[in-house]
Scaffold this active site. Structure first.
Site, mmCIF file in Angstrom:
data_model
loop_
_atom_site.group_PDB
_atom_site.id
_atom_site.type_symbol
_atom_site.label_atom_id
_atom_site.label_comp_id
_atom_site.label_asym_id
_atom_site.label_seq_id
_atom_site.Cartn_x
_atom_site.Cartn_y
_atom_site.Cartn_z
ATOM 1 N N SER A 281 15.800 60.000 -30.289
ATOM 2 C CA SER A 281 16.990 60.004 -31.122
ATOM 3 C C SER A 281 17.356 61.131 -31.877
ATOM 4 O O SER A 281 16.331 61.790 -32.028
ATOM 5 C CB SER A 281 16.974 58.894 -31.976
ATOM 6 O OG SER A 281 16.219 59.164 -33.023
ATOM 7 N N ASP A 282 18.541 61.420 -32.424
ATOM 8 C CA ASP A 282 18.493 62.438 -33.328
ATOM 9 C C ASP A 282 18.010 61.838 -34.772
ATOM 10 O O ASP A 282 17.759 60.685 -34.759
ATOM 11 C CB ASP A 282 19.988 62.981 -33.462
ATOM 12 C CG ASP A 282 19.688 64.491 -33.991
ATOM 13 O OD1 ASP A 282 19.020 64.893 -34.802
ATOM 14 O OD2 ASP A 282 21.011 65.336 -34.076
ATOM 15 N N TRP A 283 18.044 62.775 -35.866
ATOM 16 C CA TRP A 283 17.235 62.182 -36.999
ATOM 17 C C TRP A 283 18.251 61.150 -37.554
ATOM 18 O O TRP A 283 19.443 61.054 -38.078
ATOM 19 C CB TRP A 283 17.533 63.508 -38.127
ATOM 20 C CG TRP A 283 16.957 63.229 -39.382
ATOM 21 C CD1 TRP A 283 17.878 62.403 -40.366
ATOM 22 C CD2 TRP A 283 15.984 63.763 -40.036
ATOM 23 N NE1 TRP A 283 16.854 62.478 -41.775
ATOM 24 C CE2 TRP A 283 15.637 63.199 -41.404
ATOM 25 C CE3 TRP A 283 14.806 64.858 -39.518
ATOM 26 C CZ2 TRP A 283 14.722 63.724 -42.352
ATOM 27 C CZ3 TRP A 283 13.841 65.190 -40.344
ATOM 28 C CH2 TRP A 283 13.867 64.540 -41.834
ATOM 29 N N GLY A 284 17.558 59.779 -37.736
ATOM 30 C CA GLY A 284 18.023 58.802 -38.162
ATOM 31 C C GLY A 284 19.504 57.911 -37.544
ATOM 32 O O GLY A 284 19.944 57.442 -37.836
ATOM 33 N N SER A 285 19.650 58.771 -36.172
ATOM 34 C CA SER A 285 20.818 58.243 -35.517
ATOM 35 C C SER A 285 20.539 56.872 -35.153
ATOM 36 O O SER A 285 21.680 56.287 -34.772
ATOM 37 C CB SER A 285 21.130 59.220 -34.278
ATOM 38 O OG SER A 285 19.984 59.036 -33.275
#
Ligand code: NOJ
Length: 740
Positions: A281-285
């Site tokens: 995932s991207d950061w916190g996505s």
């Protein structure tokens, strides 16, 4: 399995692993580890924490070190240095299964040695240069404790308002795909498993660069055709080149957040393209699926992300907190978890981490590699190849003698800004070569005077007088202007593309002294500087060039290097033209040339529709002539046509030319672009030297999605164009694609 049998299995695994490992395939090894894992440990492998600093919104803390020691973490990001890497791997060796961590970092354009920002390197149109830069970044990163980079960013963008334009390869899918493949090859070198190879990540899957209005993290809305023809090719090229991981994005595409988009990840990436690596995932996505209001809570968020094909959760703990219960309740099939963990473990085996968790923690190698002077030499070479000569009226460049130079402008003495966004600010910027230092070294104190004139964003002209006086006392003025490093990059979209502050007024004031003026622009995106472009005789677009910025700019200013870069993105005349790109469709009422007055034509009332600087454009200190253009139909199953022509260096100095091949379908259903890049080559020619260039157009290059979205070669007439830029076509000729 009960506790006793698990214990026996672990002991026999540990004993037998070393002996039998050599004989097993990686998949067998992966399965033998997987069989021992509890659900919690599996989910742990799917969890990534930020370690030493944040590159996203602050996330929940918790006892990360305890989690690592208990085998509940698969990877850490934001870590630099063998000492820290070793400490973290030591913790993993306290856990039950001793599975090492993958240690990731955004190595975007260099590690210790900072290379030019990616859009600058793409301007070189030189795939060896792009690959070499990634190779050195990987060599340094692997020596510095890192075994995974979140690069290359392969997002196509047609909108310079978007701050991350600096991190990609520009607007074109063909060039973007070539650059993506070159960077992947550079990062993995001889292949994962070699001590200087690191895993790399194509991101952000997909169409992140198409955010509406150029606004960061904004929704993208596009046809399936545009997605497949423009935005996906660089990802596909990265997969074909062996990219290890793919990162989701933070935005939604046509209403579906890209994290948790099963069409993109399960159907296209893991299905059609048979991608064997893993998806992060991207950061916190994953948690942001809630703020998208796509799901109501983090239970649903984890469910959507795993079904959408995301294998690892970057820094939001949704998987850690929710997946065990979702599996226990039967809402998530354990097969999905096993598939994700297999993908992650496979990479750990490929990296060689199971064999030696401290493989990337060699302090001796770290010292030696990070102080290798050769890297700076290469960084300088890459940097000078990334500088685009936009204008050189009266051949004012290269500077011919050591006349007195007035160096003016806020960026001439700036070190940090030269590094550009996404450079590892952890390292001392004292090592950056500024333009001032470089000029001083060349011409000496008696031939150089410096005045700042103004700051990058200043609105005051108080420093102008001093700058004007300096200019009057000199024979020539070199002006160094542009953006500060934090003005482009993540979360750095801008609605105003003009040269910031009063910098263009400063240029004007210096021009009015009557002295010859050369302008150097350092920036992370295409800027608007119409007055300068229309008046100042010489302009170099130097992007952000990294550790060797000043030296590279001086090399070009003095002609030690003859500029050869070409724009990988269109430069607009103003923000109102954006999005603007060369490969737009044929319309029913195209504008008439550059006239803006014709009735019922598709331009603007208040502006010509053409850009200020075109895709593929860039000048040299020499001139090239294109001749002897021949096309030869080929009677080959795959190859349809050979295009050949001769390029001669007709000037007085050696130089490199980037020859470009474009096509256009004359009549087609669906409507096609007015031109599409399908090939390019860069060649070095001595004065009077000539070389024959050949391009082969195969079926793949002439094919596109037909009106039913099937990949097909349509019979009919294609125009083949060869030139030095998208607006500088030297030859065109029609070619018939016969009925198959
Ligand atoms: C968010 C960015 O979008 C992504 O590109 C980057 O890799 C991560 N943060 C980690 O820093």
């Amino acid at each position: 399995m009960n506790h006793k049998s698990i214990l026996i299995a672990i002991i026999s695994f540990c004993l037998s692993f070393q002996l039998s490992a050599q004989n097993k395939t990686i998949d067998e090894k992966v399965d033998s580890v997987l069989r021992l894992m509890t659900l919690e440990e599996k989910v742990g492998q799917m969890t990534q924490y930020a370690s030493f600093w944040s590159t996203g919104p602050k996330s929940p803390e918790g006892d990360k070190l305890k989690d690592i020691a208990e085998g509940r973490v698969g990877s850490l990001l934001n870590i630099v240095g063998t000492d820290k890497a070793r400490t973290m791997q030591e913790l993993t060796q306290k856990s039950r299964l001793k599975i090492p961590l993958i240690l990731g970092l955004d190595v975007i354009h260099g590690f210790k040695t900072t290379f030019p920002i990616p859009i600058a390197e793409a301007s070189s149109w030189d795939m060896n240069v792009v690959e070499q830069s990634a190779r050195i970044a990987a060599t340094e990163a692997s020596a510095g404790g890192v075994n995974w980079t979140f690069a290359p960013m392969v997002d196509i963008t047609r909108d310079p308002r978007w701050g991350r334009v600096m991190e990609g390869a520009g607007e074109d899918p063909y060039l973007g795909a070539r650059v993506a493949a070159a960077r992947v090859k550079g990062f993995i070198g001889a292949g994962l498993g070699s001590k200087d190879a690191i895993m790399c990540t194509a991101k952000h899957f997909a169409a992140y660069g198409a955010g509406i209005g150029g606004r960061e993290y904004n929704s993208a809305d596009m046809s399936e055709r545009t997605l497949h023809e423009i935005y996906l090719p660089p990802f596909k090229a990265a997969v074909e080149a062996g990219v290890s991981t793919i990162m989701n994005s933070l935005h939604d595409l046509n209403g579906i957040p890209t994290t948790g988009n099963s069409y993109l990840v399960r159907k296209v990436l893991k299905g059609d393209w048979n991608f064997q690596g893993f998806v992060i995932s991207d950061w916190g996505s994953i948690a942001e699926l809630m703020t998208h209001t796509y799901v109501k809570d983090s239970i649903e968020a984890a469910w959507v992300a795993i079904h959408g094909g995301t294998d690892m959760d970057m820094e939001c703990r949704a998987y850690r907190n929710q997946l065990p219960a979702l599996v226990a309740s039967g809402k998530v099939d354990i097969a999905l978890i096993d598939d994700a963990v297999r993908r992650i473990l496979r990479k750990k085996f490929e990296l060689g981490l199971f064999g030696n968790p401290y493989k990337f923690c060699d302090e001796g190698r770290e010292k030696q590699v990070l102080s290798n002077p050769q890297h700076r030499i290469i960084a300088r070479d890459v940097a000078k190849r990334s500088i685009v000569l936009l204008k050189n009226t009266g051949s004012i460049l290269p500077l011919k003698s050591t006349k007195k130079i007035a160096l003016i402008g806020p960026l001439a003495t700036s070190k940090t800004d030269m590094l550009g966004s996404w450079s590892l600010a952890k390292f001392d910027d004292g090592e950056v070569a500024t333009l001032y230092d470089a000029l001083l070294k060349r011409v000496g104190k008696e031939h150089l005077v410096y005045a700042k004139g103004c700051g990058v964003e200043d609105t005051s002209r108080v420093g102008f007088n001093q700058a004007i006086e300096a200019a009057k006392a000199a024979d020539l003025v070199v002006v160094s202007v542009g953006e500060k490093r934090e003005m482009s990059g993540e979360a750095a979209s801008r609605s105003n593309l003009q040269l910031p502050g009063v910098q263009e007024q400063l240029i004007k004031a210096l021009y009015e002294t009557g002295k010859p003026v050369v302008v150097l622009i350092n920036a992370g995106r295409p800027l608007v500087f119409n007055w300068t472009a229309d008046h100042v005789p010489a302009i170099l677009y130097a992007w952000w060039l990294g550790s060797e910025a000043g030296n590279a700019m001086a090399d070009v200013l003095f002609g030690d290097y003859n500029p050869s870069a070409k724009l990988p993105i269109t430069f607009p005349r103003n923000e109102g033209q954006v999005p603007i790109y060369y490969n737009h469709h044929h319309t029913g009422r195209p504008p008439l040339g550059d006239s803006n007055s014709a009735e019922y034509k598709g331009g603007y009332l208040d502006l010509v529709y053409s850009p200020k600087f075109h895709f593929g454009y860039g000048l040299s200190y020499t001139t090239f002539e294109y001749s002897d253009f021949i096309i030869t139909p080929l009677n080959d199953d795959d190859n349809l046509i050979k295009v050949s022509f001769t390029i001669t260096n007709t000037g007085k100095v050696a130089g490199e030319e980037v020859a470009q091949l474009y096509i256009r379908d004359r009549v087609s259903m669906p409507v096609r672009p007015v031109m599409e890049l399908k090939g390019f080559t860069k060649l070095m020619l001595q004065p009077s030297e000539k070389q024959i260039v050949e391009f082969i157009l195969n079926k793949e290059k002439l094919s596109y999605y037909d009106k039913d979205m099937k990949w097909a070669l349509e019979p009919g007439t294609f125009e083949i164009m060869v030139g030095a830029a998208s607006n500088d076509i030297k030859f065109k000729v029609n070619f018939e694609v016969p009925k198959q």
